[in-house]
Design a protein around this motif. Structure first.
Motif, PDB file in Angstrom:
ATOM      1  N   LYS A   6     -39.260  -0.104  47.321  1.00 18.16           N
ATOM      2  CA  LYS A   6     -39.165   0.843  48.446  1.00 18.16           C
ATOM      3  C   LYS A   6     -38.332   2.036  48.018  1.00 18.16           C
ATOM      4  N   ALA A   7     -38.714   3.214  48.462  1.00 18.63           N
ATOM      5  CA  ALA A   7     -37.956   4.427  48.132  1.00 18.63           C
ATOM      6  C   ALA A   7     -37.584   5.126  49.446  1.00 18.63           C
ATOM      7  N   PRO A   8     -36.410   4.803  50.001  1.00 16.12           N
ATOM      8  CA  PRO A   8     -36.054   5.384  51.303  1.00 16.12           C
ATOM      9  C   PRO A   8     -35.594   6.846  51.221  1.00 16.12           C
ATOM     10  N   ALA A   9     -35.704   7.541  52.334  1.00 17.33           N
ATOM     11  CA  ALA A   9     -35.235   8.928  52.424  1.00 17.33           C
ATOM     12  C   ALA A   9     -33.726   8.937  52.651  1.00 17.33           C
ATOM     13  N   LYS A  10     -33.084  10.007  52.199  1.00 18.54           N
ATOM     14  CA  LYS A  10     -31.632  10.146  52.458  1.00 18.54           C
ATOM     15  C   LYS A  10     -31.392  11.285  53.438  1.00 18.54           C
ATOM     16  N   ILE A  11     -30.245  11.196  54.115  1.00 19.28           N
ATOM     17  CA  ILE A  11     -29.758  12.363  54.863  1.00 19.28           C
ATOM     18  C   ILE A  11     -28.323  12.641  54.417  1.00 19.28           C
ATOM     19  N   ASN A  12     -27.915  13.889  54.523  1.00 18.49           N
ATOM     20  CA  ASN A  12     -26.526  14.265  54.215  1.00 18.49           C
ATOM     21  C   ASN A  12     -25.783  14.376  55.536  1.00 18.49           C
ATOM     22  N   LEU A  13     -24.791  13.487  55.726  1.00 19.82           N
ATOM     23  CA  LEU A  13     -23.974  13.586  56.943  1.00 19.82           C
ATOM     24  C   LEU A  13     -22.969  14.722  56.787  1.00 19.82           C
ATOM     25  N   VAL A  14     -22.519  14.915  55.553  1.00 18.16           N
ATOM     26  CA  VAL A  14     -21.648  16.051  55.217  1.00 18.16           C
ATOM     27  C   VAL A  14     -22.098  16.607  53.876  1.00 18.16           C
ATOM     28  N   LEU A  15     -22.137  17.928  53.777  1.00 15.40           N
ATOM     29  CA  LEU A  15     -22.383  18.577  52.484  1.00 15.40           C
ATOM     30  C   LEU A  15     -21.425  19.761  52.386  1.00 15.40           C
ATOM     31  N   ASP A  16     -20.455  19.620  51.490  1.00 14.15           N
ATOM     32  CA  ASP A  16     -19.435  20.654  51.316  1.00 14.15           C
ATOM     33  C   ASP A  16     -19.588  21.233  49.908  1.00 14.15           C
ATOM     34  N   VAL A  17     -19.773  22.549  49.810  1.00 16.66           N
ATOM     35  CA  VAL A  17     -19.885  23.176  48.486  1.00 16.66           C
ATOM     36  C   VAL A  17     -18.496  23.679  48.086  1.00 16.66           C
ATOM     37  N   LEU A  18     -18.010  23.217  46.933  1.00 15.04           N
ATOM     38  CA  LEU A  18     -16.639  23.545  46.516  1.00 15.04           C
ATOM     39  C   LEU A  18     -16.582  24.788  45.635  1.00 15.04           C
ATOM     40  N   SER A  19     -17.513  24.897  44.696  1.00 14.72           N
ATOM     41  CA  SER A  19     -17.490  26.051  43.784  1.00 14.72           C
ATOM     42  C   SER A  19     -18.803  26.166  43.027  1.00 14.72           C
ATOM     43  N   LYS A  20     -18.977  27.332  42.416  1.00 16.05           N
ATOM     44  CA  LYS A  20     -20.158  27.525  41.569  1.00 16.05           C
ATOM     45  C   LYS A  20     -19.740  27.223  40.135  1.00 16.05           C
ATOM     46  N   ARG A  21     -20.573  26.490  39.421  1.00 17.96           N
ATOM     47  CA  ARG A  21     -20.223  26.117  38.058  1.00 17.96           C
ATOM     48  C   ARG A  21     -20.893  27.058  37.070  1.00 17.96           C
ATOM     49  N   THR A  22     -20.491  26.950  35.823  1.00 13.88           N
ATOM     50  CA  THR A  22     -21.068  27.858  34.825  1.00 13.88           C
ATOM     51  C   THR A  22     -22.449  27.388  34.364  1.00 13.88           C
ATOM     52  N   ASP A  23     -22.822  26.123  34.686  1.00 15.34           N
ATOM     53  CA  ASP A  23     -24.128  25.609  34.241  1.00 15.34           C
ATOM     54  C   ASP A  23     -25.252  25.863  35.253  1.00 15.34           C
ATOM     55  N   GLY A  24     -24.962  26.685  36.284  1.00 17.25           N
ATOM     56  CA  GLY A  24     -26.010  27.014  37.258  1.00 17.25           C
ATOM     57  C   GLY A  24     -26.000  26.095  38.470  1.00 17.25           C
ATOM     58  N   PHE A  25     -25.237  24.998  38.392  1.00 18.90           N
ATOM     59  CA  PHE A  25     -25.126  24.083  39.533  1.00 18.90           C
ATOM     60  C   PHE A  25     -23.867  24.390  40.335  1.00 18.90           C
ATOM     61  N   HIS A  26     -23.753  23.751  41.495  1.00 19.36           N
ATOM     62  CA  HIS A  26     -22.559  23.879  42.331  1.00 19.36           C
ATOM     63  C   HIS A  26     -21.819  22.553  42.374  1.00 19.36           C
ATOM     64  N   GLU A  27     -20.518  22.642  42.418  1.00 15.71           N
ATOM     65  CA  GLU A  27     -19.673  21.470  42.591  1.00 15.71           C
ATOM     66  C   GLU A  27     -19.729  21.143  44.092  1.00 15.71           C
ATOM     67  N   VAL A  28     -20.102  19.907  44.416  1.00 14.21           N
ATOM     68  CA  VAL A  28     -20.253  19.551  45.834  1.00 14.21           C
ATOM     69  C   VAL A  28     -19.460  18.289  46.174  1.00 14.21           C
ATOM     70  N   GLU A  29     -19.253  18.070  47.464  1.00 20.58           N
ATOM     71  CA  GLU A  29     -18.772  16.784  47.980  1.00 20.58           C
ATOM     72  C   GLU A  29     -19.667  16.484  49.167  1.00 20.58           C
ATOM     73  N   MET A  30     -20.352  15.337  49.091  1.00 17.54           N
ATOM     74  CA  MET A  30     -21.320  15.037  50.151  1.00 17.54           C
ATOM     75  C   MET A  30     -21.134  13.592  50.610  1.00 17.54           C
ATOM     76  N   ILE A  31     -21.465  13.347  51.855  1.00 21.03           N
ATOM     77  CA  ILE A  31     -21.608  11.958  52.301  1.00 21.03           C
ATOM     78  C   ILE A  31     -23.088  11.755  52.590  1.00 21.03           C
ATOM     79  N   MET A  32     -23.669  10.831  51.842  1.00 15.80           N
ATOM     80  CA  MET A  32     -25.106  10.585  51.943  1.00 15.80           C
ATOM     81  C   MET A  32     -25.349   9.156  52.417  1.00 15.80           C
ATOM     82  N   THR A  33     -26.439   8.998  53.148  1.00 17.43           N
ATOM     83  CA  THR A  33     -26.826   7.660  53.588  1.00 17.43           C
ATOM     84  C   THR A  33     -28.346   7.595  53.690  1.00 17.43           C
ATOM     85  N   MET A  34     -28.869   6.368  53.699  1.00 18.65           N
ATOM     86  CA  MET A  34     -30.323   6.183  53.725  1.00 18.65           C
ATOM     87  C   MET A  34     -30.833   5.922  55.142  1.00 18.65           C
ATOM     88  N   VAL A  35     -32.043   6.353  55.405  1.00 18.99           N
ATOM     89  CA  VAL A  35     -32.695   6.017  56.679  1.00 18.99           C
ATOM     90  C   VAL A  35     -33.967   5.210  56.386  1.00 18.99           C
TER      91      VAL A  35
END
Ligand SMILES: C[C@](O)(CO)[C@H](O)COP(=O)(O)OP(=O)(O)OC[C@H]1O[C@@H](n2ccc(N)nc2=O)[C@H](O)[C@@H]1O
Ligand SMILES: Nc1ncnc2c1ncn2[C@@H]1O[C@H](COP(=O)(O)OP(=O)(O)OP(=O)(O)O)[C@@H](O)[C@H]1O
Length: 285
Positions: A6-35
């Motif tokens: 089974k491959a369940p979907a996720k939702i982000n209860l919190v998504l906080d972007v902390l900074s932009k990184r030099t590799d093109g990605f962003h440093e994040v802090e998230m709370i994720m859970t499955m539905v």
């Protein structure tokens, strides 16, 4: 042998972007859970050395662009597997929705082929491999409820949310995750969502607290670009959902609902202008 994952979907209860990184990605802090809205994968060994993907969904790539294909190829390459595999994807999660459908398929493929090919790869190593396929894949490998840090790959398991209903509504637009992160400006943020407070709400198993602590830093970017997402959010609130937030980079908006009696009104109200509406349960670990 034929195996299923089974491959369940996720939702982000919190998504906080902390900074932009030099590799093109962003440093994040998230709370994720499955539905409990899930794709179902069927995997079967092939005599020849090939990866064949099929799906009842006509709108996803079935070649090397498919994340399940990429996951199978990664395992074959790294672990020198000469056997081929046939993978059927029974898609239920809407595509490009902010619900990690492709990432969850990739994660389910890693888990499934680990069993089918008897590779005995520990979960942590599957997560490391998954990170090569996408930022959401490591979380989808483990599932449950977690804080995700780094670009999403550093996981800490936390208390699961209290049981409730989740109404998902996806407007008929395509949103590019890279585009939304690209347009995000750290200094334009009015209020930062709090990982600590949401974590506390989950530990307290407090539905009311969970609803007030929902927050997504990417939401304003998507809402400004796509007024229909803003309208959808407002409608869900008006129809009586207890807590409402956009998931990931969107465009799916989810509503948390504690009382079953409210669901029909919310569902019918949303179906008036949005074809893709789902009523599901939170998956507790
Ligand atoms: C929005 C979320 O779905 C929330 O869970 C994730 O942060 C994104 O996860 P994803 O779709 O698996 O993302 P990836 O496929 O790894 O990256 C797509 C693009 O999003 C941007 N991206 C993604 C993750 C991250 N932490 N910072 C970023 O800036 C990058 O431009 C990247 O090229
Ligand atoms: N197995 C798959 N299922 C769905 N989409 C896939 C799959 N493999 C590749 N894709 C492609 O990936 C893109 C994003 O689809 P997906 O459903 O994973 O997005 P998403 O839910 O927004 O993901 P995320 O929340 O991780 O950003 C689509 O354009 C789709 O063509």
């Amino acid at each position: 042998m034929r195996i299923y994952e089974k491959a369940p979907a996720k939702i982000n209860l919190v998504l906080d972007v902390l900074s932009k990184r030099t590799d093109g990605f962003h440093e994040v802090e998230m709370i994720m859970t499955m539905v409990d809205l899930a794709d179902r994968l069927e995997m079967e060994p092939l005599d020849r050395d090939a990866i064949i993907i099929s799906s009842q969904a006509g709108y996803i790539p079935l070649d090397e662009k498919n994340l399940a294909f990429q996951a199978a190829r990664l395992l074959k390459d790294r672990y020198d597997v000469s056997q081929g595999v046939y993978i059927h994807l029974d898609k239920k999660i809407p595509v490009a929705a902010g619900l990690a459908g492709g990432s969850s398929d990739a994660a389910a493929t890693l888990r499934g082929l680990n069993r089918l090919w008897q590779l005995n790869i520990p979960e942590q190593e599957l997560c490391t491999l998954g990170a090569e396929l996408g930022s959401d894949v490591p979380f989808c490998v483990t599932g449950g409820t977690a804080i995700a840090r780094g670009r999403g790959e550093k996981l800490e398991v936390i208390a699961s949310p209290p049981q409730c209903w989740v109404v998902l509504a996806k407007p008929p637009i395509n949103v590019s995750t890279a585009d939304i992160y690209g347009k995000f400006r750290l200094h334009e943020q009015r209020e930062r969502p709090s990982i600590t407070q949401m974590r506390q709400a989950l530990e307290n198993k407090s539905f009311a607290q969970m609803c007030t602590k929902l927050g997504n830093s990417l939401e304003n970017v998507t809402l400004q670009l796509y007024p229909e997402v803003k309208q959808l959010k407002e409608s869900m609130i008006k129809l009586g959902a207890d807590g409402v937030l956009m998931s990931g980079s969107g465009p799916t908006v989810f509503g948390l609902v504690s009382k079953e009696a409210k669901l029909a009104r919310i569902y019918n109200g949303l179906r008036g202008f949005c074809k893709e509406v789902y009523v599901v349960r939170m998956l507790s670990n």
